[in-house]
Scaffold this active site. Structure first.
Site, short mmCIF file in Angstrom:
data_model
loop_
_atom_site.label_atom_id
_atom_site.label_comp_id
_atom_site.label_asym_id
_atom_site.label_seq_id
_atom_site.Cartn_x
_atom_site.Cartn_y
_atom_site.Cartn_z
N ASP A 103 3.09 -49.55 117.42
CA ASP A 103 2.41 -50.76 117.93
C ASP A 103 2.32 -52.13 117.55
OD1 ASP A 103 1.02 -49.90 115.44
OD2 ASP A 103 -0.58 -48.83 116.47
N ASN B 293 -11.60 -41.92 114.37
CA ASN B 293 -12.08 -41.55 115.72
C ASN B 293 -10.97 -40.70 116.48
OD1 ASN B 293 -9.89 -43.30 116.48
ND2 ASN B 293 -11.29 -44.63 117.78
N HIS C 137 -7.73 -41.55 116.94
CA HIS C 137 -6.44 -42.18 117.53
C HIS C 137 -5.39 -42.12 116.81
CE1 HIS C 137 -7.28 -46.43 115.48
NE2 HIS C 137 -6.51 -45.68 114.88
N GLU D 252 -6.48 -44.73 122.01
CA GLU D 252 -7.87 -44.50 121.56
C GLU D 252 -8.45 -43.15 122.34
OE1 GLU D 252 -9.04 -46.09 118.96
OE2 GLU D 252 -8.96 -48.26 119.09
P1 PGA Z 1 -5.13 -46.70 108.22
O1 PGA Z 1 -5.13 -46.68 109.77
O2 PGA Z 1 -3.93 -46.20 107.60
O3 PGA Z 1 -5.17 -48.22 107.99
O4 PGA Z 1 -6.41 -46.11 107.93
C1 PGA Z 1 -4.73 -45.38 110.30
C2 PGA Z 1 -4.63 -45.74 111.84
O5 PGA Z 1 -5.70 -46.20 112.32
O6 PGA Z 1 -4.00 -44.93 112.72
#
Ligand code: PGA
Length: 250
Positions: free
Chosen positions: A71, A140, A142, A147
């Site tokens: 992304d 959450n 995702h 999302e």
């Molecule tokens: P993080 O993000 O590694 O910064 O916790 C992971 C994600 O949101 O996929």
């Protein structure tokens, strides 16, 4: 339907990161033209440091590797310090022998977002598909910026970030102020990710424990995007003890 996900538990975040790097290195060493899907965020940083160490000390070469990133923030160009292109440069690409022209990160400044997303999908197919996609997971549930509510057949597209995701990325780690976090992003879809031949989801820390539990033991449901990996034939969750701390509990 029971999930088909392999679960590897390690005591510390460091050991989990090393395990994820080991799985990636095995793919890099076993293919003549390996294709990796890569993730950004706090979680994979130690994994990339370990891959860089393996490159320096164990002759792990990325010269034949192609990479696709999950992304990119909409509106941030590849030179912006908070762009995911720059994240990948800082944490991995600058430390290994990957060829710059073999690395693909979605362009947050693309003049036509649909054309950019279609090109990304086409390039993955032209590369022969992704051998291993490394993922993190949001609190959450995702995966990438898919999302809750993202559909199992979703493809690379423009999405709006949830307030939780904006908050998670503006806790001082990446952006100091929520107002600075872009509201939209280009993301590989759930279907794009599920087409990878193998998937390694790395989760560390207590903040991920509930999402990990839901993904493994909750329903196969768009309400928890990572649960949509439950029927993937070759998906491994690599967890530290905190991220695994709610497994086995009702
Ligand atoms: P993080 O993000 O590694 O910064 O916790 C992971 C994600 O949101 O996929």
């Amino acid at each position: 339907m029971p999930h088909r996900i392999k679960v590897v538990m390690k005591e510390s975040a460091r050991e989990a990161a090393v395990e994820a790097a080991r799985l990636i290195a095995a793919v890099v060493r076993s293919k003549s033209r390996p294709v990796l899907g890569l993730a950004t965020g706090g979680t994979p940083e130690l994994t990339y440091a370990e891959l860089a160490r393996m490159h320096r000390e164990e002759a792990l070469s990325f010269a034949a590797v192609r990479t696709f990133n999950l992304d990119e923030y909409a509106g941030l160009g590849p030179d912006h310090a908070q762009s995911y292109r720059q994240f990948m440069q800082r944490h991995l690409f600058a430390h290994v022998d990957v060829r710059p022209w073999n690395t693909r990160v979605l362009d947050g400044l693309a003049s036509s977002v649909p054309a950019e997303c279609e090109a990304f999908e086409r390039q993955i197919v032209a590369a022969g598909g992704v051998d291993l996609w490394l993922l993190g997971i949001g609190g959450n549930g995702h995966i990438a910026f898919n999302e809750p509510g993202s559909t199992v057949d979703s493809r690379t597209r423009l999405v709006t970030l949830t307030p939780e995701t904006i908050a998670a990325n503006s806790d001082g780690r990446f952006f100091s102020d929520p107002a600075e976090v872009p509201r939209c992003a280009l993301t590989a879809g759930i279907a794009t990710i599920r087409e990878a031949r193998s998937i390694v989801l790395l989760a560390t820390g207590r903040k991920k424990a509930e999402a990990v539990r839901q993904s493994l033991h909750g329903l196969f449901s768009e309400r928890c995007p990572a649960s949509l990996l439950q029927d993937h034939p070759d998906c491994t969750f690599v967890l530290d003890s905190e991220a695994a701390s709610l497994l086995g509990k009702a």
